[in-house]
Design an enzyme around this catalytic site. Sequence first.
Site: not given
Length: 949
Positions: A155, A13, A11, A150
Amino acid sequence: MDAKTIYAVVDLETTSNQNQAGRIMQVAVAFVRNQKIINHFSTLVNPGQSIPIGIQKLTHINDAMVKKMPYFEDVAQTLHAMLSETVFVAHNVNFDLPFLNAEFERVGLTPLTNLALDTVALAQILWPTASSYRLGDLTQQLGIDHLNPHRADSDAKATGELLIAAQRKALGLPMITLQQLNDLPLALPRETKQIFAWALAENRRHPQPLANNLEVVDRLALRRFSAPSAYKQHQPELHYPKKEEEQKTLLAPDLDYRHQQARLMNKIYEHYCRTDDLSTNPGENAMVVEAPTGMGKTLGYLVPLAYLALQQGRQVVLSVPTKALQKQVNTTINQTLKSLLPFEVRGVQLKGQQNYLNLQSFKRSLVRDEGSIAMQFVKAQILVWLTETLTGDFDELNLNNVSPDFLRQLTQTANNPEASKFYQHEFVHRQLILSSQATFLVVNHAYLTRQINQITQQEKKPFLVIDEAQNLPDVVLQHSRHQVNWSSLIAQTELLQHSLTTNKNNDLQLILERLPKGHQLEKNFIESFAQLLIHLTNIQQSLYRQFILSVKMPATVGKDEYLVTSDNLTRFWVEHQNDFSQVKQLIQTLQVTLNEMMEAFIQVGTPFSISERQSLADFRYLVEKIGQTINTLQTFQDSMIDYAETSVFWLTDYHGQNGPSIQLTGALLHTKDYFKNNLYPSFLPPLMIGATLFNSAKSTYLYTRLNLDAKTAQVEKFKESFNWSKQAEMLLIEDGVVPSAPDYGNYLAKQILAILGKLSKNTLVLFTSLELMDRVYRLVTENKIYHESKMTVLAQGISGNKSKILKRLQNEKELMVFGALSFWEGIDLPKQQLELLILTRLPFEQPDTILQKVEEQQFTASKQSFFHQSTLPKATLKLRQGVGRLIRSDQDYGAIVILDSRIVHKQYGKTMLKMLPDELPSQVIPASQMVEQLVHFFDQQDLDNKDKE
């Protein structure tokens, strides 16, 4: 893939969704092997650029947190080595993998070429009834710990658990279902489909018996269904518990006795216990009940009607506005009500046949390749769903990008259903069995008004309950609207014609060349399109000359609307009967040719590319969309004959295009005598109930719209259930800008920003115009005050759809939501989910529509005030519904702000205020005092709550 395979669940960001502009600011990996998380890696990353405010509010990662973190090039080598020799997994793999590879290439490393899986697509197939496929929503539904949505570390771990859950779900599917999933020409992201091949191989290696709750019928694994046993319905000796002690005993131990609810129960029982005394004239002796939120109105009418149904041997037809509420009320019957009563009751939802899957049609579709990626995906979802569903109701499914035409095909009954192996298993058949044994038939308003004949073929007239009855007329009026956009039809036909006559090397041409008789099919299509264009153009030009060109109007930008009388439209229809007949015949010919083309496509053994199949799906979609015109044209003819006096027809001329751009629309103007003629004769006098039925103390608006006789109606109005004086406060702004002023949007933005700067309460801002809402949203979110606040502002249609935004309000704090008209009613956000309600404008309908003009003419002709008899009642009801969004339980508290100063200065504003809760405290204040008053109110509420603790 085998037991030794390591899945790297990744994951990211990022500072932007575009890998060309954005950079990674956090990366995390959870390593999964043999259905266990065996290791994990996570680090914040300095993106080398500032983090946008929207990303900061979403992820809670700011510039200060990443300032001293390593740059991506510092961790890239280690990360690249970790991910090699793994199966790459992500929740939306087509974002994470390309983004990560772009970053690898930027720092001089080779892109990853791993096998890759997407957990979004897996979840959509394996949990086809999930309400949402956002990671946070999925983990909540599956009971997976997900502490910091998030954030990449949380995540990645949650996605790893989701992958494990998906593997286990796939392993648990019947072998026949896994085989069919593998046989489907599924186009899933990357190598996601290999999960089903892996699960099938594992099942063959270790075969499992079919679960007891499943059965296989003609190679489809289905959830087993058993018809309910019969029960005694008619019990005239049954005693209804009218006294307080009896009702307390009935409700105990799970529910509290409420005086107002008990009074409602008794009033309903008394009204209907002697049906011989009730009038048989449609519209007479109705019972009209205004029961505010919080008094328990649903059980308030279910309990007495359950007794009455068994005593009199009648069924109860219960209609509600939405399918969601239909499901909720049916659950209340089969769980709460059933546990209370000393006898058995059953509730069954009824919907139209188009809502239920037909098993024989679906079985046939499995061997058809329609050329559509989306259709094959839906088939995969349905295969899994069949192992779970007892109803076959499409509303259980969470389907995206699905053609309504395809769903209609899956609901069609076979030509010879008795010869089908699924004859005793079809879902519509199941519903008929269940409904014959039910006490309550729960429907929605649309079903009630369209398919009444399917539920009234009974020896005794059923009881009829209309919950939220004020919505019923609008459902009828909305359903009555039908339109044909001639310009759009012409453009679609030209597009189809060009696809066969211009570029000879496009995908559609390549398909036709490989089909048997493909050249003849192509010729038939081209000839039909050419003739159709001639007749469609003739109709549009004739409409323009006859009804628009003769009317002198100044040139304007946008659109103009022209009223067409029923007599003139009927005359036009007769004069151009040849064109209309030819259009119908040509559309039927196109549909026949399309069916021949699809049969030929299925028979060709050579596989087609994804691009070719999608081109065919697009072509088919447009042909079928044009085909719907036949039904609309028939509706126009029926309206001109059956509803000539109550129908309105108009033409819309859209400017800014070459030549005429015409749309013909027809609709019922009002519901005069509609319910008297089409609904009430099939039932006992109806029970009309709702939280906001009346717009004033003396108005006949409700009775007129519902065709009720006000003189014989029994009317009951119950007091507010909540302590508004302690739970709420309303602020009325006296010096606000007039809503018609050009700078009204700036005024609204200024007031909202003032609130954002001082408060961080979950807030709902209600608008009456999408255009105004969009403008205010931009002004607010681009302002420095918003950037520095703790709050996140979401807007309907900009930040997501209504259901997505509501879900965030239910689960998150410090949110402000901008919503338009659909947010004014039917929303339940108790406690801290909603604490501040802002009404930007009084909810008057947008003026100057054709319908309003014609309605106003009729009121004027009868010497009545259109404003006081129609416009004001509608707005008052909508205002009551909007205010009702705030306080939903005894534990709620909150403030209401009305920024429209007309509520203070106009006489009708005072009339509207009288219909709000009597005990609701209100203050008329200047805008400059608003924030101070709100802060004081919430500070006082916080003190009161601490004292209670």
